[in-house]
Design a protein around this motif. Structure first.
Motif, PDB file in Angstrom:
ATOM      1  N   VAL A 193       0.835  -1.207   0.000  1.00 40.10           N
ATOM      2  CA  VAL A 193       0.000   0.000   0.000  1.00 40.10           C
ATOM      3  C   VAL A 193       0.871   1.259   0.000  1.00 40.10           C
ATOM      4  N   VAL A 194       1.930   1.258   0.784  1.00 37.57           N
ATOM      5  CA  VAL A 194       2.832   2.406   0.807  1.00 37.57           C
ATOM      6  C   VAL A 194       3.429   2.621  -0.583  1.00 37.57           C
ATOM      7  N   GLY A 195       3.828   1.548  -1.228  1.00 36.68           N
ATOM      8  CA  GLY A 195       4.378   1.662  -2.578  1.00 36.68           C
ATOM      9  C   GLY A 195       3.365   2.190  -3.578  1.00 36.68           C
ATOM     10  N   ILE A 196       2.127   1.767  -3.450  1.00 34.42           N
ATOM     11  CA  ILE A 196       1.071   2.232  -4.350  1.00 34.42           C
ATOM     12  C   ILE A 196       0.788   3.708  -4.115  1.00 34.42           C
ATOM     13  N   VAL A 197       0.594   4.082  -2.849  1.00 35.73           N
ATOM     14  CA  VAL A 197       0.249   5.461  -2.503  1.00 35.73           C
ATOM     15  C   VAL A 197       1.365   6.424  -2.920  1.00 35.73           C
ATOM     16  N   ARG A 198       2.611   5.997  -2.752  1.00 39.95           N
ATOM     17  CA  ARG A 198       3.739   6.866  -3.097  1.00 39.95           C
ATOM     18  C   ARG A 198       4.063   6.833  -4.588  1.00 39.95           C
ATOM     19  N   GLY A 199       3.389   5.985  -5.340  1.00 38.70           N
ATOM     20  CA  GLY A 199       3.619   5.921  -6.786  1.00 38.70           C
ATOM     21  C   GLY A 199       4.865   5.161  -7.186  1.00 38.70           C
ATOM     22  N   HIS A 200       5.379   4.287  -6.315  1.00 38.84           N
ATOM     23  CA  HIS A 200       6.575   3.512  -6.625  1.00 38.84           C
ATOM     24  C   HIS A 200       6.298   2.414  -7.647  1.00 38.84           C
ATOM     25  N   TRP A 201       5.078   1.901  -7.652  1.00 35.86           N
ATOM     26  CA  TRP A 201       4.726   0.901  -8.646  1.00 35.86           C
ATOM     27  C   TRP A 201       3.238   0.912  -8.940  1.00 35.86           C
ATOM     28  N   THR A 202       2.921   0.325 -10.079  1.00 31.87           N
ATOM     29  CA  THR A 202       1.535   0.212 -10.529  1.00 31.87           C
ATOM     30  C   THR A 202       1.313  -1.212 -11.018  1.00 31.87           C
ATOM     31  N   TYR A 203       0.085  -1.500 -11.379  1.00 28.20           N
ATOM     32  CA  TYR A 203      -0.267  -2.846 -11.837  1.00 28.20           C
ATOM     33  C   TYR A 203      -0.921  -2.762 -13.205  1.00 28.20           C
ATOM     34  N   SER A 204      -0.627  -3.714 -14.040  1.00 25.71           N
ATOM     35  CA  SER A 204      -1.165  -3.749 -15.388  1.00 25.71           C
ATOM     36  C   SER A 204      -2.664  -4.019 -15.364  1.00 25.71           C
ATOM     37  N   GLU A 205      -3.415  -3.159 -16.008  1.00 26.15           N
ATOM     38  CA  GLU A 205      -4.854  -3.368 -16.109  1.00 26.15           C
ATOM     39  C   GLU A 205      -5.162  -4.570 -16.991  1.00 26.15           C
ATOM     40  N   ARG A 206      -4.241  -4.886 -17.878  1.00 26.81           N
ATOM     41  CA  ARG A 206      -4.451  -6.028 -18.783  1.00 26.81           C
ATOM     42  C   ARG A 206      -4.441  -7.353 -18.021  1.00 26.81           C
ATOM     43  N   TYR A 207      -3.612  -7.474 -16.998  1.00 28.84           N
ATOM     44  CA  TYR A 207      -3.440  -8.744 -16.300  1.00 28.84           C
ATOM     45  C   TYR A 207      -4.094  -8.778 -14.924  1.00 28.84           C
ATOM     46  N   THR A 208      -4.894  -7.805 -14.598  1.00 31.62           N
ATOM     47  CA  THR A 208      -5.635  -7.814 -13.338  1.00 31.62           C
ATOM     48  C   THR A 208      -7.124  -7.650 -13.627  1.00 31.62           C
ATOM     49  N   THR A 209      -7.937  -8.102 -12.698  1.00 30.29           N
ATOM     50  CA  THR A 209      -9.386  -8.105 -12.903  1.00 30.29           C
ATOM     51  C   THR A 209     -10.007  -6.720 -12.763  1.00 30.29           C
ATOM     52  N   GLY A 210      -9.296  -5.798 -12.162  1.00 28.09           N
ATOM     53  CA  GLY A 210      -9.854  -4.471 -11.932  1.00 28.09           C
ATOM     54  C   GLY A 210     -10.520  -4.340 -10.574  1.00 28.09           C
ATOM     55  N   VAL A 211     -10.576  -5.435  -9.826  1.00 27.83           N
ATOM     56  CA  VAL A 211     -11.137  -5.396  -8.472  1.00 27.83           C
ATOM     57  C   VAL A 211     -10.069  -4.800  -7.562  1.00 27.83           C
ATOM     58  N   LEU A 212     -10.390  -3.647  -6.977  1.00 24.95           N
ATOM     59  CA  LEU A 212      -9.437  -2.961  -6.112  1.00 24.95           C
ATOM     60  C   LEU A 212      -9.898  -3.001  -4.665  1.00 24.95           C
ATOM     61  N   LEU A 213      -8.976  -3.268  -3.800  1.00 23.87           N
ATOM     62  CA  LEU A 213      -9.208  -3.259  -2.354  1.00 23.87           C
ATOM     63  C   LEU A 213      -8.902  -1.852  -1.851  1.00 23.87           C
ATOM     64  N   PRO A 214      -9.072  -1.602  -0.570  1.00 24.96           N
ATOM     65  CA  PRO A 214      -8.721  -0.274  -0.054  1.00 24.96           C
ATOM     66  C   PRO A 214      -7.295   0.131  -0.443  1.00 24.96           C
ATOM     67  N   PHE A 215      -7.101   1.416  -0.651  1.00 21.51           N
ATOM     68  CA  PHE A 215      -5.822   2.012  -1.054  1.00 21.51           C
ATOM     69  C   PHE A 215      -5.387   1.544  -2.442  1.00 21.51           C
ATOM     70  N   GLU A 216      -6.355   1.139  -3.251  1.00 26.82           N
ATOM     71  CA  GLU A 216      -6.136   0.741  -4.643  1.00 26.82           C
ATOM     72  C   GLU A 216      -5.245  -0.479  -4.816  1.00 26.82           C
ATOM     73  N   MET A 217      -5.216  -1.349  -3.820  1.00 26.92           N
ATOM     74  CA  MET A 217      -4.474  -2.602  -3.954  1.00 26.92           C
ATOM     75  C   MET A 217      -5.318  -3.573  -4.775  1.00 26.92           C
ATOM     76  N   PRO A 218      -4.752  -4.129  -5.839  1.00 22.44           N
ATOM     77  CA  PRO A 218      -5.507  -5.096  -6.638  1.00 22.44           C
ATOM     78  C   PRO A 218      -5.774  -6.377  -5.851  1.00 22.44           C
ATOM     79  N   LEU A 219      -6.887  -6.977  -6.109  1.00 21.31           N
ATOM     80  CA  LEU A 219      -7.255  -8.245  -5.469  1.00 21.31           C
ATOM     81  C   LEU A 219      -6.154  -9.282  -5.645  1.00 21.31           C
ATOM     82  N   GLU A 220      -5.566  -9.308  -6.824  1.00 25.16           N
ATOM     83  CA  GLU A 220      -4.525 -10.301  -7.122  1.00 25.16           C
ATOM     84  C   GLU A 220      -3.337 -10.184  -6.191  1.00 25.16           C
ATOM     85  N   GLU A 221      -3.048  -8.992  -5.738  1.00 26.60           N
ATOM     86  CA  GLU A 221      -1.914  -8.793  -4.831  1.00 26.60           C
ATOM     87  C   GLU A 221      -2.196  -9.449  -3.481  1.00 26.60           C
TER      88      GLU A 221
END
Length: 118
Positions: free
Chosen positions: A51-79
């Motif tokens: 979550v810290v990495g996501i919020v700080r913009g250190h990494w993102t996730y490919s929309e192509r390979y994830t379902t688009g289901v996001l948990l709190p703080f924009e963490m993908p379900l797959e993570e």
């Protein structure tokens, strides 16, 4: 179909390590409290890290390979699934190796002196 590849990979990891429980007797699924404790620690620590990495913009996730289901703080379900599945597979492997090692040592153990005297 690409959006489900990651989840299918996680399912495959569980399916491939399931025989370690059923055939070798790793005893991971048979001790749910211990399993939950081990997985909860991993989910908590790496979940916060992620979550810290996501919020700080250190990494993102490919929309192509994830379902688009996001948990709190924009963490993908797959993570989250990754943080649960991989420790389970690791524990299954660790326990299976320990079980096989114990069997090997028992098999190689020399007979006791009282048995040799007979």
């Amino acid at each position: 179909m690409d959006q489900y590849q990651y989840l299918m990979l996680m399912a495959a990891c569980l399916l491939l390590t399931l025989p370690l429980e059923l055939v070798i007797g790793a005893r991971v699924w048979r001790r749910p409290r211990r399993l939950l404790g081990a997985v909860a620690v991993v989910v908590a620590i790496f979940g916060v890290w992620d979550v810290v990495g996501i919020v700080r913009g250190h990494w993102t996730y490919s929309e192509r390979y994830t379902t688009g289901v996001l948990l709190p703080f924009e963490m993908p379900l797959e993570e989250l699934v990754f943080f649960v599945v991989i420790p389970i597979c690791g524990l299954l492997t660790y326990e299976a190796v320990g079980t096989l090692w114990g069997r090997l040592l028992a098999w190689r153990r020399p007979a006791s002196s009282s048995e040799e005297a007979r």
